[in-house]
Design a protein around this motif. Structure first.
Motif, PDB file in Angstrom:
ATOM      1  N   GLN A 148      17.628  29.626  55.906  1.00 39.80           N
ATOM      2  CA  GLN A 148      16.122  29.929  55.203  1.00 39.80           C
ATOM      3  C   GLN A 148      16.341  29.378  53.661  1.00 39.80           C
ATOM      4  OE1 GLN A 148      13.847  30.130  57.786  1.00 39.80           O
ATOM      5  NE2 GLN A 148      12.914  31.555  56.359  1.00 39.80           N
ATOM      6  N   HIS A 149      17.407  29.779  52.939  1.00 38.62           N
ATOM      7  CA  HIS A 149      17.505  29.522  51.707  1.00 38.62           C
ATOM      8  C   HIS A 149      18.014  27.963  51.533  1.00 38.62           C
ATOM      9  CE1 HIS A 149      16.750  33.625  50.063  1.00 38.62           C
ATOM     10  NE2 HIS A 149      17.814  34.030  50.834  1.00 38.62           N
ATOM     11  N   PHE A 175      20.192  33.602  40.752  1.00 41.03           N
ATOM     12  CA  PHE A 175      19.348  32.815  41.496  1.00 41.03           C
ATOM     13  C   PHE A 175      19.271  31.301  41.087  1.00 41.03           C
ATOM     14  CE2 PHE A 175      17.149  37.090  40.379  1.00 41.03           C
ATOM     15  CZ  PHE A 175      17.613  37.364  41.760  1.00 41.03           C
ATOM     16  N   ASP A 213      24.528  37.515  37.753  1.00 37.20           N
ATOM     17  CA  ASP A 213      25.371  38.147  38.842  1.00 37.20           C
ATOM     18  C   ASP A 213      26.849  38.241  38.423  1.00 37.20           C
ATOM     19  OD1 ASP A 213      23.017  38.086  40.419  1.00 37.20           O
ATOM     20  OD2 ASP A 213      23.452  36.296  41.593  1.00 37.20           O
ATOM     21  N   LEU A 273      22.571  34.064  48.176  1.00 37.04           N
ATOM     22  CA  LEU A 273      22.518  33.107  47.156  1.00 37.04           C
ATOM     23  C   LEU A 273      23.859  32.783  46.271  1.00 37.04           C
ATOM     24  CD1 LEU A 273      19.118  34.424  45.439  1.00 37.04           C
ATOM     25  CD2 LEU A 273      19.414  33.043  47.528  1.00 37.04           C
ATOM     26  N   ILE A 288      20.566  28.671  42.390  1.00 40.35           N
ATOM     27  CA  ILE A 288      19.986  27.623  43.626  1.00 40.35           C
ATOM     28  C   ILE A 288      18.557  27.613  43.775  1.00 40.35           C
ATOM     29  CG2 ILE A 288      22.358  27.865  45.173  1.00 40.35           C
ATOM     30  CD1 ILE A 288      20.690  29.276  47.281  1.00 40.35           C
ATOM     31  N   TYR A 289      17.659  28.758  43.062  1.00 43.20           N
ATOM     32  CA  TYR A 289      16.401  28.606  42.999  1.00 43.20           C
ATOM     33  C   TYR A 289      16.019  28.250  41.440  1.00 43.20           C
ATOM     34  CZ  TYR A 289      15.234  30.693  47.538  1.00 43.20           C
ATOM     35  OH  TYR A 289      15.144  30.831  48.936  1.00 43.20           O
ATOM     36  N   ALA A 330      11.463  33.050  51.048  1.00 42.40           N
ATOM     37  CA  ALA A 330      12.373  32.487  51.971  1.00 42.40           C
ATOM     38  C   ALA A 330      12.681  33.718  52.797  1.00 42.40           C
ATOM     39  CB  ALA A 330      13.453  31.442  51.172  1.00 42.40           C
ATOM     40  N   PRO A 349      10.113  33.504  44.999  1.00 43.53           N
ATOM     41  CA  PRO A 349      10.500  32.293  46.060  1.00 43.53           C
ATOM     42  C   PRO A 349      11.540  32.737  47.040  1.00 43.53           C
ATOM     43  CG  PRO A 349      10.075  31.349  43.958  1.00 43.53           C
ATOM     44  CD  PRO A 349       9.841  32.916  43.552  1.00 43.53           C
ATOM     45  N   VAL A 350      12.366  33.615  46.343  1.00 40.82           N
ATOM     46  CA  VAL A 350      13.777  34.137  47.163  1.00 40.82           C
ATOM     47  C   VAL A 350      13.211  35.139  48.264  1.00 40.82           C
ATOM     48  CG1 VAL A 350      15.687  35.620  46.891  1.00 40.82           C
ATOM     49  CG2 VAL A 350      14.981  33.960  45.182  1.00 40.82           C
ATOM     50  N   THR A 366      14.052  40.217  41.360  1.00 40.34           N
ATOM     51  CA  THR A 366      14.077  39.098  42.282  1.00 40.34           C
ATOM     52  C   THR A 366      12.872  38.332  41.940  1.00 40.34           C
ATOM     53  OG1 THR A 366      15.779  40.308  43.720  1.00 40.34           O
ATOM     54  CG2 THR A 366      14.760  37.948  44.513  1.00 40.34           C
ATOM     55  N   PRO A 367      12.800  36.907  41.874  1.00 47.73           N
ATOM     56  CA  PRO A 367      11.751  36.166  41.787  1.00 47.73           C
ATOM     57  C   PRO A 367      11.208  35.949  42.989  1.00 47.73           C
ATOM     58  CG  PRO A 367      13.508  34.684  40.895  1.00 47.73           C
ATOM     59  CD  PRO A 367      14.357  36.073  41.328  1.00 47.73           C
ATOM     60  N   ALA A 405      14.624  26.536  51.687  1.00 46.94           N
ATOM     61  CA  ALA A 405      13.692  26.713  50.485  1.00 46.94           C
ATOM     62  C   ALA A 405      14.299  25.924  49.252  1.00 46.94           C
ATOM     63  CB  ALA A 405      13.619  28.176  50.288  1.00 46.94           C
ATOM     64  N   THR A 406      15.616  25.780  49.220  1.00 46.64           N
ATOM     65  CA  THR A 406      16.047  25.270  47.793  1.00 46.64           C
ATOM     66  C   THR A 406      16.705  23.937  48.146  1.00 46.64           C
ATOM     67  OG1 THR A 406      18.207  26.095  48.310  1.00 46.64           O
ATOM     68  CG2 THR A 406      16.907  27.150  47.144  1.00 46.64           C
ATOM     69  N   VAL A 432      16.974  32.126  36.435  1.00 46.17           N
ATOM     70  CA  VAL A 432      16.152  33.196  35.508  1.00 46.17           C
ATOM     71  C   VAL A 432      16.983  33.334  34.478  1.00 46.17           C
ATOM     72  CG1 VAL A 432      14.705  34.725  35.392  1.00 46.17           C
ATOM     73  CG2 VAL A 432      15.050  34.093  37.741  1.00 46.17           C
ATOM     74  N   LEU A 479      19.202  37.072  33.436  1.00 49.20           N
ATOM     75  CA  LEU A 479      19.772  37.682  34.671  1.00 49.20           C
ATOM     76  C   LEU A 479      21.037  37.019  34.814  1.00 49.20           C
ATOM     77  CD1 LEU A 479      16.489  38.225  36.542  1.00 49.20           C
ATOM     78  CD2 LEU A 479      17.609  39.810  35.275  1.00 49.20           C
TER      79      LEU A 479
END
Lengths: 731, 731
Positions: B469-470, A136, A147, B304, A138-139, B189, B185-186, B182-183, B473-474, A142, A145
């Motif tokens: 969308q992402h 995450f 990837d 993401l 780009i958000y 979006a 905000p993700v 997954t937080p 949001a970002t 966290v 966590l």
């Protein structure tokens, strides 16, 4: 440590985890995290030091520290022999651990410097070439966590495939895959709801949370670096640091008050340490009344399927079940990359065995495997790890039994096979006080990294604790039947409810009450017998009734008789090897990270062919179209044989392109050059670790790369078989 | 349907999912679940019926129903041509779907009876031999959660391995593994927080929850079975059943009120339907302020990581990323076994492609693959699926583009390869109204099972929705750069903040405000230019300020210039094949379930060797010790070659033991008999589906079984090469 073992109630958690309120619980050694102990600049130097070779000069300096440990080891042993209580021994254990820590810190400080490793360069590589990276991002990301990108994902998959072949296939284990969502009662029975927790302090104004031990550690280190700190304070802080791992909430609260520690981010006051349960909570279904957690380990799923698995194994012991899957732990403030994460892959084995027969038929095959053993005894004596054959260690009683020894040897072989440096691998035994009361023996496989000694695999003899806990909670007997050598007579005593009388007295509830009476244990029936035959009233709590019910001889009697039995019930013991794949993967990456002699900038990963993310690279020496059909032919041959290959036909020099494939640990490289055109067509094959090349016909290529990749042939063999090819890798 | 697609906002959810409040959203066809529509006794018969061969007699009966569908299909097309609004079309679509449902129900009713399949017998087998079973059974079980036992786990692993080889390796995809936690905000979006929901009603007294559509369906079916129900009511209920899939909350509430429907368990009143979000909620970290969910699909993790993956691919389009992992959906009341579960394995591919170039280089390789296509057009016309080559379907514009067609063909090939019966596989296109406004084309691969047509794979051209969308949001641009055929001049218009003046006016906030001005879109800058050059004041909302800020020409001006550009930015389109592995696995098991001719009791699974849980069985014909060394030799040979083998040396007759291994789908069996002793030693090899046997030397055995298992050789080839062996399998 990897908290695989932390579900063991009360004493197998990390010291600062909340387990029980007795001081004796708090005695788990965590490998020293030196990296956190120094300023950023020094940290990197420090992380370079971690090597385990000791010279006589170093040993001389360590001698007094070793003796200091032994002094307390001896004291504790003496007290134990005198039958002293846990509470009497506890303070000495805290001091023992502090002395052990001083010894280990000093050992690492004095170890010869290895200039080869710089963690930030490895981390840069892993991020840049997308082995793994923060989730995450780009958000905002966290913590805890990650990837896995194409390289990390492939490497991990190879490690898991190898795990499955090495353990599940070779030892015919029963692999299962259970749900990660787990209802609360399961984790209550296992002890996690009550005890799987860390101590946390809160900023009383802002509500920010900190892990209490981390906060104290950071505070002490900062003060020690401050030149203005007095000698007296300095001594106190050093003492806190040494003992911190043994502290419970009260000890930590005392330190926070004594040094007036505030929130490092706001300067506000802090709360008293409170327990924070590390499981992720959720709810199943729409009503909100089925509370659940994400499993903190995969093992419980195996225990719950014990009966089905036993039946699958035709009712016979021993057998092993295995599971590969995700575990989830809500760390308060994770750091240290893949070492401490909130979501991770575990591989767990639960070997169910008759407690009376822990010998292992295939033990003979591994008895000569040599392990570095850091036994509990050596730890008490301030000594280091010793190399020992696993057979000798079991014979000498250092390792409790053959089954545990077998799995330790197999664990060792697996770790070496995936690329752990045997020089940086040891098995550390838990001290008696670290183990749960029911556990027989625990050995952690620890890998030495720039973060210190990291627990990567736990090997524990967990006795029959888990099955018994779930039996208690569900009343489903989790036992195996064992045929007796010859039938025997046993005395049986049973409660005999007077069904008619109970039916009359309790109507619709009668069934439940009769069942409750029939479920009484032998001890309860004996007590009931004593009471009702003497005309008394036996009280029994029955579910659904507010008050205990009362029974006299008119409602229940007792029957005694002899029975011939051919089998007996056994609650199996469980031997549990539990692997943290992310930690092993990170250790392998550190142990494989190399720098070319004389060229600091050129780093590479010397990964084993079996775990390397890609089998080989394919590089045409020039972008001349004449080479294209040959490249296509090679690619076709490789794909047909299931060999993964990264084609790099970009315009960089061959040397630069090889540097890029070396960097991500591709073990072999194929070059197509203008000599390739002559019939029969040939290519060169390059071994990335040694940079040596051989030349061979394309028709033989796929077979050779396959053999090299599955390690049925070594590079040295290939060099003997094919002519060397000399070239200079220009930059 | 498999709600892989349900993250598509507003119209790609199941009808009864909460999407938008417009009726037009509610038009997704769910395959009729006939099994629930009949009494228990009839249900099994019904499930036997599901075959798709139609005779001319049947077609004659279906004709009027087909015409009835077409009538509404034509009406809707006509309205669309006239440019009618969605609201005008919506009621006709509801009626169209109702008619389609009547047609499909009748088709299934009339299909010839296949006596071969009884679901409860398959279910019994899967449970008894531990393919999979309910999780936490000893704690009472949790619906919608399953544990896979050794057989199911191995079969699933083989299906995933094959998936990886078929897709990831053969098409060089970039495989990733992302976090399940997954937080929020993700998922805000992506649209899941708002729209990933089902309608639910509550027992107003007890609080029990029911899925609204399931409750209404059960009620209607029960009333229809009641002989006392009047003809008028009967007609109304039938109409509700036909239209139910198109109902929103208001429609369902109207039905509940009209028929005075009560809670089926308590008889209490029910609440109005409310939206229930199906994601499992939790929190990350200790403070409770980072709200998170378990991912309902794996795709978001890929989106993401788009930038990292693009970079990994050297900045070039197209490329595909793939992920295998768990998804979690908190179903209100799951039923139907593996078809609708709360935790499941998905395999998802996101193929990123330049929207202007959706051709596919390897399309040529699949263009002749024939698919059963149930196009939107055929659905509107009341017609069935038609067999068509994928190349022809793309040329005719039935499938939108080559890339989508390529993946549909590859999906088809994969499904056949794992054992889906091609006669029970179709690709159903979404109707225009079912698709999200941004989606170009969607085709679901559906498998026919006793539950009806089940969506197993979604193939969707999702256009650029997710990345956009992402990005929104970002504010991180998720785009690729495309080299222009030749450089071009473009006009640029930019806001030029007067930094000094803003700094003076806003002090510490100046930076934020300058950034906000620099981020204005071209349209906003044009507007700003118009306002400030005419002496006006431009208002702009800036984060962190309660009121919009005001800007005059003293604070900001506008700059215009020409720029030569060599590349342009492209937001890639995404083609998404998304596989529900549990559903495919269940369909394969149904399609493989067989009964021996003339022996109803003897059922078996005719699994493909590549997915069968165990490669072969090994059965000594007697327990005579003379055979033991030969059995040991065979076992050794097999293990050395990585062939899994189940040894059954129990005392049952050979026929009974083969019945047991056939039952779990072991495709080949090796018998060691007394003829085996003669040198060179031989064994028989038995093909479980045909029960035919051949005899061959042990030295050739491992190689043959390996070839049969990886399907590089067929059983027919083996029969040609080795002599047949005749025997009678005694029971």
């Amino acid at each position: 440590m990897f908290r695989i073992l932390s579900r063991i109630p009360s004493v197998c958690f990390e010291a600062t985890r909340v387990l029980s309120l007795s001081a004796s619980a708090a005695i788990k050694v965590t490998p020293p995290d030196l990296s956190q102990r120094f300023s950023k600049k020094r940290r990197h130097k420090r992380s370079d030091l971690l090597r385990i070779m000791a010279t006589p000069e170093i040993e001389k300096q360590l001698e007094p520290l070793r003796l200091a440990v032994k002094e307390y080891g001896d004291k504790i042993r003496a007290l134990k022999e005198q039958g002293a209580s846990k509470n009497e021994i506890a303070p000495l254990v805290v001091e023992l651990k502090a002395r052990k820590k001083r010894l280990e810190d000093r050992e690492l400080e004095l170890a010869p410097i290895d200039e080869g490793f710089q963690r930030e360069r490895l981390e840069d590589l892993l991020k840049r070439r997308f082995f793994y990276d923060q989730s995450f991002a780009i958000y905002g990301g966290v913590t805890g966590l990650y990837d896995f990108g194409p390289m990390g994902c492939s490497m991990k998959k190879n490690m898991l495939d190898l795990w499955r072949r090495h353990f599940v296939l070779e030892d015919e284990m029963l692999e299962v895959e259970c749900s990660a969502l787990t209802p609360e009662p399961v984790l209550k029975a296992s002890g996690h709801v009550e005890r799987f927790a860390d101590w946390m302090v809160k900023d009383v104004e802002k509500g920010d949370c900190h892990r209490a031990d981390h906060l104290i550690k950071d505070f002490c280190e900062k003060q020690l670096q401050d030149a203005k700190t007095s000698e007296e304070t300095r001594a106190g802080l050093t003492d806190v640091l040494a003992k911190l791992e043994g502290f419970d909430n009260k000890d930590m609260w005392a330190v926070i008050q004594k040094y007036n520690i505030k929130s490092p981010t706001t300067g506000n006051d802090l709360s008293e340490p409170v327990a924070f349960n590390m499981m992720f909570a959720t709810q199943i279904g729409p009503t909100g009344d089925m509370k659940a957690f994400l499993r903190p380990e995969t093992a419980q799923g195996i225990f719950l399927n014990f009966k089905r698995l036993l039946e699958f194994n035709q009712g016979k012991l021993p057998f092993a079940a295995a599971q590969i899957g995700s575990g989830f732990r809500n760390e308060i403030s994770p750091r240290q990359g893949l070492i401490r994460v909130r979501e991770f892959t575990m591989c767990e084995i639960e070997h169910f065995v008759d407690p009376a027969h822990k010998d292992y038929p295939k033990f003979e095959e591994v008895k000569d495997v040599e392990l570095m053993l850091l036994s509990a005894c050596n730890q008490m004596d301030g000594k280091g790890a010793e190399k020992m054959a696993v057979g000798a260690a079991v014979s000498a009683g250092i390792i409790d039994n053959e089954t545990l020894g077998y799995f330790m040897a197999r664990t060792h072989l697996y770790l070496i096979r995936v690329g752990i440096d045997p020089q940086k691998l040891r098995f550390r035994q838990h001290l008696a006080n670290e183990m749960a009361h029911y556990a027989k023996d625990c050995w952690d496989a620890e890998c030495l990294t720039s973060y210190g000694w990291i627990e990567c695999v736990g090997n524990a003899d967990r006795s029959c604790f888990d099955l018994e806990q779930h039996t208690k909670a569900t009343k489903v007997k989790l036992v195996a039947e064992k045929k007796l050598p010859e039938p025997k007579m046993v005395s049986v005593v049973e409660a005999m409810p007077n069904k008619a009388a109970i039916g009359k007295a309790y109507k619709a509830d009668a069934k439940k009450i009769i069942a409750a009476l029939e479920e009484l244990t032998t001890a309860q029936v004996e007590e009931l017998d004593k009471i009702v035959t003497s005309g008394g009233t036996y009280s029994l709590e029955v579910e659904g009734f507010e008050k205990p019910l009362e029974f006299t001889s008119s409602l229940v009697s007792v029957k005694r008789y002899e029975k011939k039995v051919h089998v007996e019930e056994v609650v199996p013991s469980v031997i549990e090897p539990s692997f943290g794949i992310g930690r092993i993967m990170y250790s392998v990456l550190e142990h494989s990270f190399r720098m070319r002699d004389g060229d600091e900038k050129r780093t590479f990963l010397a990964l084993k062919p079996t775990v390397a993310p890609i089998n080989c690279a394919l590089l045409p020496i020039s972008s001349n179209a004449r080479l294209e059909p040959i490249v296509a032919r090679v690619k076709r041959e490789l794909t047909k044989n299931g060999i993964s290959c990264k084609l790099d036909d970009s315009s960089g020099s061959i040397g630069r392109r090889y540097a890029r494939t070396d960097e991500i640990g591709i073990p072999f490289g194929i070059t197509v050059d203008f000599e390739s055109e002559a019939e029969p067509q040939t290519v060169t094959l390059r071994h990335s670790e040694s940079m040596k090349q051989i030349r061979l016909e394309i028709s033989e290529l796929a077979d050779l790369v396959q053999k090299l990749s599955n390690e049925t042939m070594t590079w040295a063999d290939a060099q003997k078989k094919y002519p060397a090819f000399e070239t200079k890798e220009s930059e």
